[in-house]
Structure formats: C-alpha cells, structure tokens
Design an enzyme around this catalytic site. Structure first.
Site, PDB file in Angstrom:
ATOM      1  N   ASP A 317      52.911 -54.257 -35.358  1.00  0.00           N
ATOM      2  CA  ASP A 317      52.183 -54.196 -34.177  1.00  0.00           C
ATOM      3  C   ASP A 317      51.112 -53.400 -33.881  1.00  0.00           C
ATOM      4  OD1 ASP A 317      53.829 -52.163 -32.098  1.00  0.00           O
ATOM      5  OD2 ASP A 317      52.641 -50.614 -33.022  1.00  0.00           O
ATOM      6  N   THR A 319      49.392 -51.182 -31.948  1.00  0.00           N
ATOM      7  CA  THR A 319      48.889 -49.818 -31.510  1.00  0.00           C
ATOM      8  C   THR A 319      49.396 -49.442 -32.907  1.00  0.00           C
ATOM      9  OG1 THR A 319      49.808 -49.950 -29.158  1.00  0.00           O
ATOM     10  CG2 THR A 319      49.226 -48.249 -30.732  1.00  0.00           C
TER      11      THR A 319
END
Length: 802
Positions: A317, A319
């Site tokens: 992911d 972020t």
C-alpha cells in the site's frame, strides 16, 4: 422487538442499574471499582505468547521425551553411568528449549506492550486512555476511523459512523450505525466517529470467543513444522516394530548377560529418535523472534518468520508504506473564477467539521486553519471520508442556507471524464502529486447521488513524503526475485509517478478497469505493477487472484482499507503507527514504521529454513541408519554392535554440537519448497550407506576377533566406520565451506581422536582399537562408503531435482 431492543428495555440490564453511566460522562471511579470487584473486567489473555507453564509443558511432555525418559530410567538401574549419558543430554536440550522460548516470550510481551493500543473511555466526565484489559462493563468507549471495537456494546453516539463487520459476518459493505445499534467486538470503524457502551467484556465478548477458538490452531501455515510432524509420524511407524524386533532379538535369541542385552537394546532404540530436531526448530524460531525484536519488529505468530521468507509477491500500500503518513499542501488552484479567500474559509470549515481527520485533511487543516472567517457557519451534517466512496463532505448553514453542501475528494471520482479540470489534475498526478477536488454539491448530503453534478471550485495539491529507505527495500526484493505490486486507492497516474521515483518499473493500471473475474484479474495483475483507485474489496480480490496463480502473497498496509487484504494474504505486515484494526489482523507489526525492516524478516526466515533443512538431514541420517542396523541385527541374530555410550558420543560429535551451530548460523539461501522431499532424498541414501557400511565392518570384525573381549573390539571397529561416514555426511552438509564451518568439522574430528588417544576416555566410552589390520579395514570400508555417498547424493541431485 429485536433482542437488542429487549436488552435496552430490560430493567435488569446494566444500562438500568443505579450507577449506569451517562453517555457524556461515562462511569464514575466508584462505578469502575464496583465492576472490578464483581470481576466484570475485560480480562482477555494477550495473544502474543503463551505462559511459562505452557512453555515448560510443551518442551517436557513430548512423545519422544517419554520414550527416552523410560529408557533412561531403565539404564540408570542396569548399566554404568556412561550408558545413561543420553538422558542428561535430553535434560540439557529441554532446558535450552525452555530458556530460549522464555526469552522469546519476554521479547514478544514487551513489544506487544509497546505496540498496544489504548482505547479512550469516558470516566468522571473526562476522556482517558487505558489498556484494553482495564475496560469494565458499561464503560463508554470513544471510536473513530481505524479503531477496533475490543468489546461488545451498544452505540450511544454516532457522527457519520460506519463500521466494517466483514471479519465477523462476511458482509463486505460497511454498516451505518445509529444510537441504539449493536457494536460487535472485532469490527472496526471505516468512517466517522462516535461512542458505544460496553455490554459484554472479557471472554463473553463475541470476538474473544472466536479468538479463543482460533488460538487452538496455528494461524500461519508453517511448512517446516508440518513437515517435521510428518517426518516424526513416519519415524514412529518405522521405530515401533523395529524396536520390538530388536528387544526380542537381544533378550530372547542370545544367551548374553541380561544387563548387557538390555543396554545394547536401548543402544539400538535411542538413536532412532530424532530428539533434537524439534528442539532446534523451536530454538531457531525463538532466536529469530529475539533478533527481530531488537529491530522493533513484533512477530505475532512465530511461523510468520518462515512465511515471509517464502513469499514471492509483495503487495504494497503506497500511503504509510512507500510514503510517510504526513503530507504537505503545495498549491491551491481555484477554478472558474472562484474567490480564493472564500475557498480557504470553506477548507478551514471542512477541517474543523471532522474531529478525526485523515492525513490529507490534516495537511489542509495545518495550511488553512479555521480562522473564524466562517464562524457564522453552522455544521449541520458531516460525511466522513471513506475509502470506498473516495470523498468526504459537510453541510453548513449561515442562517439563510447560503453556505450549502461541500465535498472534498478524488477529482476523477467527483467529475465526469470530459471535465477540463481533470486535464490539469492529470498533469499534476504525472509529477507524483496528490490532488483533491473541492466542489459544491447541488444535492443533500444524505442523497446517495450527492456526488452527481457537483460544481468544481478548487484543486488542492498535496505532496507526499517518500520514505528514505523505500527505494533500497524495493531493490532488495527485486534482487531476491520477489515481485512488488503497489496497490493504492489514490489516482493511478500519481501512484505510478511515486513508484517511478523509487525505481519501480512496470505498467500502471487504473483498478476501475480491472476485470471482475478472478482468472482474468490474475492475468492483469501478472502484467501490471502499479494499481490505483483500488477499493478495499478489490484489494482483497487481488490478493485472492494472485494466490489462485500459486503465488505466496505478503500484504503491507496501515489503514482500515487494508484490513481485508491483510487478513487474506499469506502474511500480513502492518505499520506500528497504523490503525488498530490492521495491527490486530497482521502477523508482523513494524513498530518502528520502517519498511526497511522487512529484509531483516526475510533474512531471518531464510536462516531458519535453510539451517533447519541442513540439520534435519543430519538427524534423519542417524534415524535411518539406526533403523537399518536394528533390522540387520534382528535378521542376522547377532548382538547389537553398540552400547548407548557409543552412540551418545557419535551423536554429540557428528550431530548434536554441529547441528546447534549450523542451526543458528547466518544463511542467505533462498527458501525452497518441499521440505520433506528435500530432506528425505538425502537422509534415506545417507542412512542406508552409513548403516550398511557399519554392519559390514561389524561382520568382518566378528570373523577377525575371537576370544574374550572380542565384542568390545568388534564394537570399536564398527564405531570407527560409523564415525568416519557420519563425519563425511557432516562435511557434505556443511558445504559451502567457510572458515568457521571447516573449523567446526575439524574440531569434531579432533574430539574423536582425543577419545581414542586418552586412556581414561577409552575406558569411559569402551573404545579401544585392537591390532592394526581391522582398524585400517574399518577405515577402508568407511572411505568406500563415503565415495558411494558422494556418488549417490550427486545422482539424487541430478535425478530428483527440487
């Protein structure tokens, strides 16, 4: 009337007790003390490790310890202490296992305490952060995005509260909660905030009951542990009938002294047991936990160390993994002649309307604080940000309704494809910048189609902070043939630009255009590297699609939108600063939030897998030759060639001491599957060659030696052959050689020479080479056996590659 309604109306229900808490103030100190006295506390045991009693029980009360223990007690009564040494070795091994696992437990417990989330409860009218174990019945617990419900309860406050119960019910869509609705432990907040009153705590809570049931099983698949269990099962099947035959052969078929027959019988049975194999596996895992603990890596399930080493695909992911959590606003671009001052006021009001802002909104709050210019506005309705819809919003009222409804979210979600603002957004995304659209909505915020026909007002440009160690970590995975897939809810072009800055090449795909069918999705995932605009459910589907192609998948993340994928991945890795929900479902938590810690976890896993494969071969060669010798002895109706002291000496020098060093040594070999097959393909031919050569030497010695003391001389010759072949097995297992491995093998050989050279050690171990002809014959047979072993293992490598 529902069960919940009945609870609320029941006068005996805790909500109607005299000291029932007010939602606004929570329990009083007296109310908390009363509930603690009644035992109404959330006393669920910590998952990170088992108790000392459990550790001792698991290390002491094993099947093979029981077998060895009985044989040891027998030998203490019928033979000299030299023949009982194997029992003391077992005691030492068990003690080492307990100590190492206890060290690992303390490391796990201390790390779990560091990473523990402290829920906020209301007591005496004030919010207080407490440990989950300190929650009592009727506590009013505040929750927001990413928070996990740790106990069952009833919602008492809700501000756009949406809770995901998919981990409990399987229902994918978040559930909107209103006061009076049930909140289930194990669910987590995806949007909004609120508070709920605890109605069930401790083991009565739904999630605690599930966890207690699940804790009976190993949650992470460990090929090492399951493979060793399979091997031990086969060993037991071989050992039992062979041991029975050996007992009958030595006790009934010969007229030897009873004590000597018993001693030789025990000497044949003890080496069949690979007693140190399980110990060294546990020790290797435990030391791995301690090593990783020093790097602030919490391994919540021990086999996860092994699991990450077998991963061939890492889903990242963006972020919180490739980028740091914080953001900076770099530009504000007003659209269609909007008043910039007014836009700043709206952004300030939007920030003030959300009590739990995400990273993007926090950056906006820091740049455009609510300065009072919108002070006349009254927030009448809020819509918190959701990863599924990609926007948040609020409705403001100036008294005449002029302020209206505003949305803040992804431009490509809020605007039609032909809107000119998207062209500007695209150019900014290509630079790796994140862009949010501020738009005025024509519909009411409660309208499901509120995002339709919005009036774009401004673009808020944000810059994400790249993690300084991300590029090196991605490069490490590439060097190790582990494919990285960046999966993000952000704009695909922006995510692709960030990945490019970190040196990650490959196609960028908008997940909204991914096929829904698993097989077609798997094909698209194999071709692409960066995926943007991915919904939480899509992340889960993508993990399943990769697994359907035979990939072992690790998933990293820190937000609530990652929870489902983390749970379904083979290995879930959460950041320590991430939401409580992600840490709850992950097997590995990086407490220092450093993505660069992952290579250390992979290295530990490879060390464990590679080294245990080596030492398992050593142990099982001994098991195979012991079983073969016993069978040959039974069929030939001769005395078993060894006393327990001989095999204790051989096992210590050729297996026990070397295996300990080999199991804990550095090892960067890539993890390979088929553990049982890889071990047995060497152990069976190695054991057969060693057993056959030893028995040939024994039979030749029986013909060579006659008269009193002949059996001792025959035993010494057979011991020499078995030692030399076992040393050759060790020399092969120790490859490729390093200085310390050469030193280790040489030291073990020197140890045997010392026993043969020192008179009192000769007497202690009943070893004395008689004459010249037979000892050199034993050496010659051992050399021939070693040559056969080299040829056999070379042929196995070519014929049965793995």
């Amino acid at each position: 009337m529902t069960h919940l309604d009945a609870d609320r109306l029941d006068p005996e229900h805790p909500a109607h007790a005299v000291d029932a808490p007010s939602p606004a103030t929570g329990l009083t100190a007296a109310g908390v003390a009363e509930r603690i006295a009644r035992g109404q506390v959330n006393d669920v045991p910590v998952r990170s490790s088992r108790s000392l009693a459990d550790i001792v029980r698991a290390n002491v009360f094993t099947r093979f310890n029981a077998i060895i223990g009985v044989l040891w007690v027998i030998m203490l009564f019928v033979a000299p202490i030299q023949d009982s040494l194997f029992g003391f070795v077992i005691l030492a091994n068990t003690g080492i296992g307990i100590i190492q696992e206890w060290r690992a437990k303390k490391t796990l417990d201390s790390l779990a305490l560091i990473g523990e989330v402290r829920p906020t409860v209301r007591r005496d009218g004030k919010p207080v952060g407490i440990s989950t174990s300190e929650i009592v019945l009727d506590d009013v617990i505040e929750i927001g995005p990413g928070d996990k419900a740790v106990v069952d309860g009833v919602c008492v406050e809700a501000d756009g509260l949406e809770i995901d119960e998919s981990l409990l019910t399987g229902e994918a869509d978040p559930v909107v909660k209103q006061p009076g609705d049930q909140v289930m432990s194990g669910s987590f907040v995806v949007a909004g905030g609120g508070a709920f009153r605890a109605t069930k705590v401790g083991r009565e809570a739904y999630a605690a009951q599930l966890a207690e049931e699940a804790s009976r099983f190993t949650l992470v698949q460990s090929e090492l542990r399951s493979g060793i269990s399979t091997i031990l099962k086969y060993v037991t099947w071989m050992m039992v009938p062979t041991a029975i035959g050996l007992i009958l052969s030595q006790l009934l078929a010969k007229d030897n002294d009873l004590d000597d027959s018993i001693a030789r019988t025990v000497g044949g049975i003890v080496p069949m047991v690979p007693e140190g194999l399980v110990l060294l596996t546990s020790v290797a895992f435990a030391i791995g936990v301690v090593r990783l603990g020093r790097k602030q890596c919490l391994v919540q399930e021990l086999p996860a160390i092994e699991g990450l080493a077998r991963v061939d695909t890492v889903c990242l992911d963006k972020t919180g993994t490739l980028t740091e959590g914080g953001m900076d606003v770099t530009d504000l671009r007003v659209l269609d002649g909007a008043d910039e001052r007014h836009v700043r006021a709206v952004l300030g009001a939007l920030g003030a309307s959300d009590p739990r802002p995400n990273a993007s909104l926090q950056a906006i709050i820091d740049t455009y604080p609510d300065d009072g210019s919108a002070g006349a506005w009254r927030n009448t309705r809020s819509l918190p940000f959701s990863s599924a819809r990609k926007y948040s919003g609020a409705t403001f009222d100036e008294g005449d309704g002029a302020a209206g409804t505003w949305l803040l979210g992804a431009p490509d979600v809020l605007l039609p494809e032909d809107d000119p603002a998207l062209a500007e957004t695209g150019r900014l995304n290509e630079q790796g910048l994140r862009v949010l659209l501020l738009a005025r909505a024509a519909r009411d915020l409660d309208d499901p189609e509120v995002a339709e026909g919005v009036e774009p007002t401004a673009l808020v440009v944000l810059e994400q902070r790249l993690r300084p160690d991300a590029a090196d970590t991605l490069r490490y995975f590439a060097d190790q043939d582990v494919r990285a897939k960046v999966i993000s809810g952000d704009n695909a072009v922006s995510v692709g630009a960030v990945a490019a800055k970190l040196g990650l090449s490959g196609a960028t795909v908008d997940a909204r255009r991914l096929p829904a069918e698993r097989e077609e999705m798997a094909g698209a995932l194999d071709e692409g590297t960066v995926f943007g605009r991915v919904t939480p459910q899509q992340k889960r589907d993508m993990v399943a699609a990769l697994q359907s192609r035979g990939h072992t998948v690790a998933m990293t993340g820190d937000g609530v939108n990652d929870v489902l994928a983390l749970k379904d991945a083979d290995i879930g890795v959460a950041m320590g600063s991430g939401s409580e929900a992600t840490r709850a479902v992950a097997q590995i938590v990086l407490l220092n939030n450093s993505f660069a810690t992952l290579p250390s976890v992979v290295a530990e896993g490879r060390r464990v897998i590679g080294n245990i494969t080596r030492v398992a071969t050593l142990f099982l060669v001994k098991t195979v030759y012991s079983v073969l010798l016993a069978i040959l002895v039974v069929c030939s109706q001769v005395e078993y060639p060894f006393l327990p002291r001989h095999l204790t000496l051989l096992s210590t020098l050729t297996i026990g001491v070397p295996a300990f060093f080999l199991a804990l040594a550095p090892n960067r070999e890539r993890a390979r599957p088929h553990f049982v097959r890889r071990v047995m393909r060497y152990a069976i031919p190695g054991g057969v060659v060693a057993g056959a050569a030893t028995f040939v030497t024994y039979l030749v010695a029986r013909q060579h030696y006659t008269g009193p003391g002949a059996l001792d001389a025959e035993t010494s010759a057979a011991t020499l052959t078995l030692f030399l072949i076992s040393m050759w097995v060790l020399a092969i297992i120790a490859r490729p050689y390093t200085w310390w491995r050469v030193l280790l093998v040489a030291a073990m050989g020197l140890g045997f020479v010392v026993v043969l050279a020192v008179p009192w050690l000769q007497d202690f171990f009943a070893l004395k080479l008689v004459g010249v002809t037979m000892p050199w014959t034993a050496v010659g047979i051992a050399v021939a056996g070693a040559a056969v072993l080299e040829l056999t293992w070379g042929w196995v490598d070519r014929r049965f590659p793995v």
